[in-house]
Structure formats: C-alpha cells, structure tokens
Enzyme design. Structure first.
Site, short mmCIF file in Angstrom:
data_model
loop_
_atom_site.label_atom_id
_atom_site.label_comp_id
_atom_site.label_asym_id
_atom_site.label_seq_id
_atom_site.Cartn_x
_atom_site.Cartn_y
_atom_site.Cartn_z
N ALA A 119 -86.05 50.74 156.16
CA ALA A 119 -84.81 49.98 156.34
C ALA A 119 -83.61 50.92 156.15
O ALA A 119 -83.77 52.06 155.72
CB ALA A 119 -84.73 48.84 155.33
N LYS A 120 -82.46 50.46 156.48
CA LYS A 120 -81.22 51.19 156.18
C LYS A 120 -80.07 50.20 156.24
O LYS A 120 -80.16 49.18 156.95
CB LYS A 120 -80.99 52.31 157.22
CG LYS A 120 -80.09 53.41 156.74
CD LYS A 120 -80.85 54.40 155.89
CE LYS A 120 -79.97 55.52 155.39
NZ LYS A 120 -80.79 56.55 154.70
N GLY A 121 -79.00 50.52 155.54
CA GLY A 121 -77.83 49.65 155.60
C GLY A 121 -76.57 50.47 155.50
O GLY A 121 -76.62 51.68 155.25
#
Ligand code: NAD
Length: 432
Positions: A119-121
C-alpha cells in the site's frame, strides 16, 4: 478535483495512473513477468491496485484560513497479508505516484518473504512550509478520513518523504481515539515510547549498506577507505546509509539534501556533518567541503552511488555520465527503466529499490509483530535479524540473476512476482 471521500472506480483509476513512475513500474513488471513466464491472468490483476481512496483534507492554517489538500491511500494487493506502505507528504503526490509506490510495496514485501501486501498513501503538500501545529491538524484530519481503510489487520502505514515518527504518533493517536483504546499496531515507525521498534529509523539506510556489502563481495571490491561513496538525500534513508558506509570504513565523498550538497574527495566526516545538520537544518556553510549541486552529485567521481531522495533522478539525460560501478537504490524508483538498461549495458551493477531499501519494511514488520505480541526485542536482535533477511534475499536474487542471465532488477521483481502469483493461484479468484 475536490471530493469528500471517494472509492475510485477502476475506469476512473485507469485515467489517473498514467504518470511516469507508474509507467516505469509497469514496464519493469512486464519485463519480470516475461522472465518468469507469469500467468497472463495474474499479470492483468497485478497491473492495477486493488482499492484506492481519495480524500479531501481541509486544514486550518495558523492564520485562521482553511486550506484544502488532496490525500490518497492506495492498496495494491492484500494477497499475502495486510497491506503495508508509507505515507508521503510532498508536492508531487498524486494518485498515479501513490499507486506505483503501492505496487512496489507489494513486490518489496513478497521479495523479503514478509506476510504483507502493498500500500502507499500521501498528501499533496509541501510539508516544509507547514508549522508543527498545521502539520498535526492536517495529519489528524487525513487519518480520520482514511481510518476505515486502515488498521492493524488490513493496512498499516509508515513514514516516507515528509513524514516521521511524530507524524506516526499523531496517526496512531487519532486512530486510537476513534477506536476507544490504544492501537499501536496501526502504524510502524512510531516513537519507541508508544510501541515503536528499536532500530526502525536507521533500518532502511542500514539495509542499503548491507546489500552494498554483499554486492562488493560478489564484485570483488575490497571494502576499505579507497572505495568512494556518494549519497543523494540526507533524510532518514540517506543520512543512515551515509553513516553506515562511514562506519564500515568506506570513504563517503559527497552527500546532499534538496538544497544541494557537499563534496570532498578525501572523505567527509559524516558524524560531524550530521551534528552540523541537526543544529543548522542545512548543509550550506559547512566548512570542510565544497558545495555541489544535486545534478553534479550523481555524476561525481565515486565507486558507489546511493540515490536516496526522490524518483527519476537518474534518467536518459545523465545515465551516460554516471561514473559509479555500483548503484544501490535507497529511494524508490530513482533510476528510470531506460537509464537502467543503459547503465547495465555499460557494466554498472544496480541493486534495485525493492531489494536495496527493503530494510525499512522488514523492521516495520518486526515492529508490527512486537506490537501485536506486546513483547519487545533488543536492538542487537533486530539488526541481526535484519542483516539475515537482507543478506539471504540478496543472495536469492543474485542466484536467480546469474541462472537466468538477467539483471538484478528483473531477477528481484521476477522472484517477488512468482511468490505473489503462487499465493494468488492458491487463493483463487472470487467469485469463480
Ligand atoms: P526524508 O523526507 O527523510 O528525506 C528525503 C531527503 O531527500 C531529504 O534530505 C530531502 O532534502 C531530499 N530531497 C527531497 N527532494 C529532493 C530533490 N528533488 N533532489 C534531491 N534531494 C531531495 O525521506 P526518506 O524517508 O529518507 O525517503 C527517501 C526515499 O527513500 C524516498 O524515495 C522513499 O520513498 C524511500 N524509502 C524510504 C524508506 C524509509 O524507511 N524512510 C523506506 C524505503 C524507501
């Protein structure tokens, strides 16, 4: 586009994921898929993120006005376990960049053998222009907007560019307030006092140098003060990599941050520079070295180059001029695929990001495990387990690379993709 909180439909997403980092990552995935003869149905599924959320982050500034920032969280795959990946505060952040970085996280976790997905944000903001209280308000609102998306069993954020242990503490606190009890396992890279792990802040840079040591052994480069190392980026990754290289007895000749850097071919005293930097918040004005620009550092005379700042800095414009024999990608995506081919063609050994900078997510995994068990390990134990995983992963990739006559990037991605694919095939497609 400003919106409250939108689960993006795939057709909308397709238009948004066409940025250069995404295209670069996709091209590398296609090459690796061909190498390992990946099932085309699996490749189709891996090309797009599983879920993405885009949020509006209204934030009260110190002068009383309200600014509205764009925030994102993208989950690329949860096949191997809960999604894992950092949160970036930078002006470059957009859905395309975050999606590419989420995909890289899936492969980084799989390559290191971790039971985690990717994931990444991020928030599109220049974090250096925010006061501490503005940053805290922005972080808490962003957390609240994505709180149904994250959690210790589904998606666990960590620091990245522009965020740090304090940011993770605010995220952990906001999430915990909403749950009604302390949930330390919701983020990693937290301060030690609230469930962080010893060794986390230096783990990525330390891991980069563990892979450099392995590469030097393979390339028969004697590791002593004759070996010159240049490091771009003096943040969490760059500063730790430079320190670790210095401690190993290598000659660190050049370092830089966003405003430029320092060079001294006779070697820099990294410890003294770290002290200078923490007092002055800039490298400028340090006496025992000459000034150098960020473009110059990449082509400076060195044996080992560690780009540890932002993506795309080594590209078709400067690939020919690179003088290093060995490049360890401390940053995510610092070498474009085109430049990578040119470098490998010129005999440069490139340790790809998903291998070189995996130390951060490995110790993040240790932190998450410690939080879930409420039982904490010593720094010695953490560093030795980190070294064990980095070293064995490097050797697996090198063996694959030699067996298939493929470069290290293809071999690393190929190994990772095979692991994710095996798990996807076992779990099957729902519904059939
Ligand atoms: P950071 O914010 O702590 O440091 C970034 C550094 O890069 C700073 O010194 C900054 O001044 C410099 N910089 C920013 N923009 C630049 C530019 N345009 N040119 C040159 N220098 C520039 O970030 P970090 O956590 O050290 O992350 C650096 C890179 O490593 C990112 O690509 C990140 O995704 C990657 N990474 C970080 C971790 C981690 O554990 N922190 C793990 C894996 C990968």
């Amino acid at each position: 586009m400003q919106c409250q909180s939108v689960d993006l439909r795939m057709d909308v997403m397709e238009k948004l994921i066409d940025g250069h980092l995404y295209q670069n990552t996709l091209a590398a995935l296609n090459e690796a898929a061909a190498l390992v003869k990946l099932d085309p149905n699996i490749l189709e599924r891996l090309k797009k993120p599983k879920k993405a959320i885009m949020v509006s982050v209204p934030t009260r500034m110190d002068d009383g006005t309200v600014k509205v920032f764009d925030g994102y969280r993208v989950q690329h795959s949860s096949t191997l376990g809960p999604c894992k990946g950092g949160i970036r505060y930078h002006e470059s952040v957009n859905l395309s960049e975050v999606s590419a970085l989420a995909m890289l996280m899936t492969f980084k976790c799989a390559l290191a053998g971790l039971p985690l997905g990717g994931a990444k944000g991020g928030v599109r903001v220049n974090a250096s222009k925010l006061s501490r209280s503005e940053k805290q308000r922005l972080t808490r609102r962003y957390t609240s907007e994505i709180s149904s998306f994250i959690g210790p069993e589904k998606d666990i954020p960590a620091p990245d560019i522009g965020t740090d242990a304090q940011t993770m503490a605010w995220i952990m606190d906001t999430y915990s307030q909403e749950q009604g009890h302390a949930v330390p396992g919701v983020v990693t890279g937290k301060p030690i006092e609230i469930g962080g792990s010893l060794g986390r802040s230096t783990s990525t840079g330390r891991g980069v140098i563990y892979t450099v040591e392995e590469a030097c052994n393979y390339l028969k480069i004697k590791q002593d003060f004759n070996v010159k190392v240049a490091v771009q980026g003096f943040g969490e990754v760059g500063a730790a990599a430079a320190t670790c290289a210095h401690e190993l007895g290598l000659c660190v000749t050049a370092i830089s941050d966003v405003n430029g850097g320092l060079i001294n071919e006779k070697g820099l005293n990294v410890t003294a520079i770290k002290d200078y930097y923490s007092k002055n918040k800039t490298l400028k004005g340090y006496k025992e070295a000459d000034a150098i620009t960020n473009d110059e550092i990449l082509v400076s005379k060195c044996d080992i180059l560690v780009p540890a700042a932002v993506d795309g800095v080594i590209n078709e414009n400067n690939a020919k001029k690179i003088r290093a024999k060995l490049i360890a990608e401390g940053a995510n995506g610092p070498v474009t695929l085109q430049a990578h081919h040119e470098l490998v063609g010129n005999g440069v050994f490139v340790i790809p990001d998903i291998l070189a900078n995996a130390g951060g997510v490995i110790v993040s995994y240790f932190e998450w495990v410690q939080d879930l068990q409420n039982f904490f390990w010593s720094e010695k134990e953490i560093n030795s387990r980190l070294r064990e995983i980095m070293t064995s992963t490097f050797r697996t990739v090198l063996d694959h690379s030699l067996a298939e006559k493929a470069d290290m990037r293809k071999a690393a991605l190929g190994t990772a993709v095979k692991r994710v694919s095996a798990a996807m095939l076992l779990r099957g497609l729902y519904p059939q």
